[in-house]
Design an enzyme around this catalytic site. Structure first.
Site, PDB file in Angstrom:
ATOM      1  N   ASP A   1      63.488  23.262  63.963  1.00 56.72           N
ATOM      2  CA  ASP A   1      63.835  24.680  63.775  1.00 56.72           C
ATOM      3  C   ASP A   1      62.605  25.578  63.660  1.00 56.72           C
ATOM      4  O   ASP A   1      62.591  26.536  62.873  1.00 56.72           O
ATOM      5  CB  ASP A   1      64.768  24.852  62.564  1.00 56.72           C
ATOM      6  CG  ASP A   1      66.088  24.133  62.757  1.00 56.72           C
ATOM      7  OD1 ASP A   1      66.516  24.003  63.913  1.00 56.72           O
ATOM      8  OD2 ASP A   1      66.679  23.685  61.760  1.00 56.72           O
TER       9      ASP A   1
ATOM     10  N   ASN B   1      78.943  28.561  71.803  1.00 54.39           N
ATOM     11  CA  ASN B   1      77.756  29.175  72.408  1.00 54.39           C
ATOM     12  C   ASN B   1      77.623  28.771  73.872  1.00 54.39           C
ATOM     13  O   ASN B   1      77.263  29.597  74.718  1.00 54.39           O
ATOM     14  CB  ASN B   1      76.493  28.787  71.630  1.00 54.39           C
ATOM     15  CG  ASN B   1      76.279  29.676  70.421  1.00 54.39           C
ATOM     16  OD1 ASN B   1      75.983  30.853  70.557  1.00 54.39           O
ATOM     17  ND2 ASN B   1      76.465  29.118  69.235  1.00 54.39           N
TER      18      ASN B   1
ATOM     19  N   GLU C   1      75.755  35.301  67.726  1.00 47.07           N
ATOM     20  CA  GLU C   1      75.090  34.250  68.508  1.00 47.07           C
ATOM     21  C   GLU C   1      75.545  34.328  69.965  1.00 47.07           C
ATOM     22  O   GLU C   1      74.758  34.153  70.898  1.00 47.07           O
ATOM     23  CB  GLU C   1      75.417  32.860  67.934  1.00 47.07           C
ATOM     24  CG  GLU C   1      74.829  32.613  66.549  1.00 47.07           C
ATOM     25  CD  GLU C   1      75.100  31.196  66.053  1.00 47.07           C
ATOM     26  OE1 GLU C   1      75.053  30.248  66.852  1.00 47.07           O
ATOM     27  OE2 GLU C   1      75.362  31.033  64.842  1.00 47.07           O
TER      28      GLU C   1
ATOM     29  N   HIS D   1      69.646  28.791  66.200  1.00 47.30           N
ATOM     30  CA  HIS D   1      69.763  28.313  64.831  1.00 47.30           C
ATOM     31  C   HIS D   1      70.404  29.419  63.995  1.00 47.30           C
ATOM     32  O   HIS D   1      70.014  30.588  64.114  1.00 47.30           O
ATOM     33  CB  HIS D   1      68.381  27.949  64.278  1.00 47.30           C
ATOM     34  CG  HIS D   1      68.436  27.409  62.889  1.00 47.30           C
ATOM     35  ND1 HIS D   1      68.883  26.130  62.617  1.00 47.30           N
ATOM     36  CD2 HIS D   1      68.137  27.981  61.697  1.00 47.30           C
ATOM     37  CE1 HIS D   1      68.853  25.944  61.300  1.00 47.30           C
ATOM     38  NE2 HIS D   1      68.403  27.043  60.724  1.00 47.30           N
TER      39      HIS D   1
ATOM     40  N   ARG E   1      71.314  17.009  66.548  1.00 46.32           N
ATOM     41  CA  ARG E   1      70.432  15.848  66.516  1.00 46.32           C
ATOM     42  C   ARG E   1      69.010  16.312  66.286  1.00 46.32           C
ATOM     43  O   ARG E   1      68.588  17.333  66.854  1.00 46.32           O
ATOM     44  CB  ARG E   1      70.454  15.108  67.871  1.00 46.32           C
ATOM     45  CG  ARG E   1      71.771  14.502  68.251  1.00 46.32           C
ATOM     46  CD  ARG E   1      71.963  13.129  67.682  1.00 46.32           C
ATOM     47  NE  ARG E   1      70.846  12.236  67.895  1.00 46.32           N
ATOM     48  CZ  ARG E   1      70.676  11.092  67.216  1.00 46.32           C
ATOM     49  NH1 ARG E   1      71.538  10.726  66.294  1.00 46.32           N
ATOM     50  NH2 ARG E   1      69.633  10.312  67.457  1.00 46.32           N
TER      51      ARG E   1
HETATM   52  C1  GAR Z   1      76.126  27.444  65.842  1.00 45.92           C
HETATM   53  O1  GAR Z   1      76.315  28.269  64.725  1.00 45.92           O
HETATM   54  C2  GAR Z   1      74.662  27.099  66.002  1.00 45.92           C
HETATM   55  O2  GAR Z   1      73.809  28.143  65.659  1.00 45.92           O
HETATM   56  C3  GAR Z   1      74.531  25.947  65.042  1.00 45.92           C
HETATM   57  O3  GAR Z   1      75.717  25.201  65.192  1.00 45.92           O
HETATM   58  C4  GAR Z   1      76.763  26.071  65.599  1.00 45.92           C
HETATM   59  C5  GAR Z   1      77.363  25.499  66.864  1.00 45.92           C
HETATM   60  O4  GAR Z   1      78.510  26.207  67.234  1.00 45.92           O
HETATM   61  N1  GAR Z   1      73.379  25.173  65.318  1.00 45.92           N
HETATM   62  C6  GAR Z   1      72.677  24.528  64.392  1.00 45.92           C
HETATM   63  O5  GAR Z   1      72.971  24.527  63.221  1.00 45.92           O
HETATM   64  C7  GAR Z   1      71.459  23.792  64.922  1.00 45.92           C
HETATM   65  N2  GAR Z   1      70.527  23.530  63.884  1.00 45.92           N
HETATM   66  P1  GAR Z   1      79.103  26.043  68.696  1.00 45.92           P
HETATM   67  O6  GAR Z   1      79.227  24.544  68.970  1.00 45.92           O
HETATM   68  O7  GAR Z   1      80.449  26.694  68.617  1.00 45.92           O
HETATM   69  O8  GAR Z   1      78.166  26.726  69.641  1.00 45.92           O
END
Ligand code: GAR
Length: 194
Positions: A149, A14, A178, A113, A95
């Site tokens: 969240d 992301n 995302e 999220h 975190r």
């Molecule tokens: C993503 O799917 C994000 O939505 C999720 O972790 C992943 C990170 O991917 N976030 C959470 O679960 C936060 N509660 P990335 O490091 O490739 O962006």
């Protein structure tokens, strides 16, 4: 110049999507904004390599060195504030943040999220959506408040859960969405700050 500081813990896809969109859309000119730094709580977060390759400042603050969440978050605030952020973007930063941290960045702290909030806060969102028999899943960009969240929703991506989906296939399809909604939401927030 409005500085964006992005926090990651892992692959940082992301974060990379935001960096690439900023470059492609010329945010430096159009929004007077730039990704000033990428910060991780894990030294081996893969996203750090991408950020360095892009010439973006990186920093690591390992939470293991701190006796309490409060102590870690206080140090994290110091580190982030060194980059004078207009916006702090959580991008897979795994975190739980203290109220002190969240309140410090009220109105300039975003998260993504991987569920259609308010459904499925917390972990294992895709498995839980499949087990609940959901026909649709997705991801949510929201302002961060002290409750995990939660917070005002800025954007959502919705996609069907397919009959043969498992948590991994669903996660992969959600993740590609995302990468569309997060850069767009970040740009909108930056635009509203002018
Ligand atoms: C993503 O799917 C994000 O939505 C999720 O972790 C992943 C990170 O991917 N976030 C959470 O679960 C936060 N509660 P990335 O490091 O490739 O962006």
């Amino acid at each position: 110049m409005k500085n964006i500081v992005i926090l990651i813990s892992g692959s940082g896809s992301n974060m990379a999507a935001i960096v690439r969109t900023a470059e492609r859309e010329g945010w430096a000119k159009s929004l007077n904004a730039r990704v000033a730094a990428v910060v991780s709580n894990k030294a081996d977060a893969k996203g750090l390599v991408f950020a360095k390759d892009q010439g973006i400042a990186t920093a690591v603050l390992d939470h293991k060195g701190y006796a309490s969440r409060e102590a870690f978050d206080a140090e994290l605030v110091k580190l982030i504030d060194g980059y004078q952020p207009a916006l702090v973007v959580l991008a897979g930063f795994m975190r739980i943040l203290t109220p002190g941290f969240v309140n410090h960045y009220t109105g300039r702290l975003l998260n993504i999220h991987p569920s259609l909030l308010p459904a499925f806060p917390g972990l294992h969102t895709h498995q839980r959506a499949i087990e609940a028999g959901c026909k649709f899943a997705g991801a949510t960009v929201h302002q961060v408040t002290a409750e995990l969240d939660h917070g005002p929703i800025l954007a959502q991506a919705v996609l069907p859960v397919l009959p043969d989906d498992n948590a991994d296939t669903l996660a992969a399809r959600v993740l590609t969405q995302e990468h569309v909604i997060y850069p767009k939401a970040v740009a909108e927030v930056l635009g509203s700050m002018r």
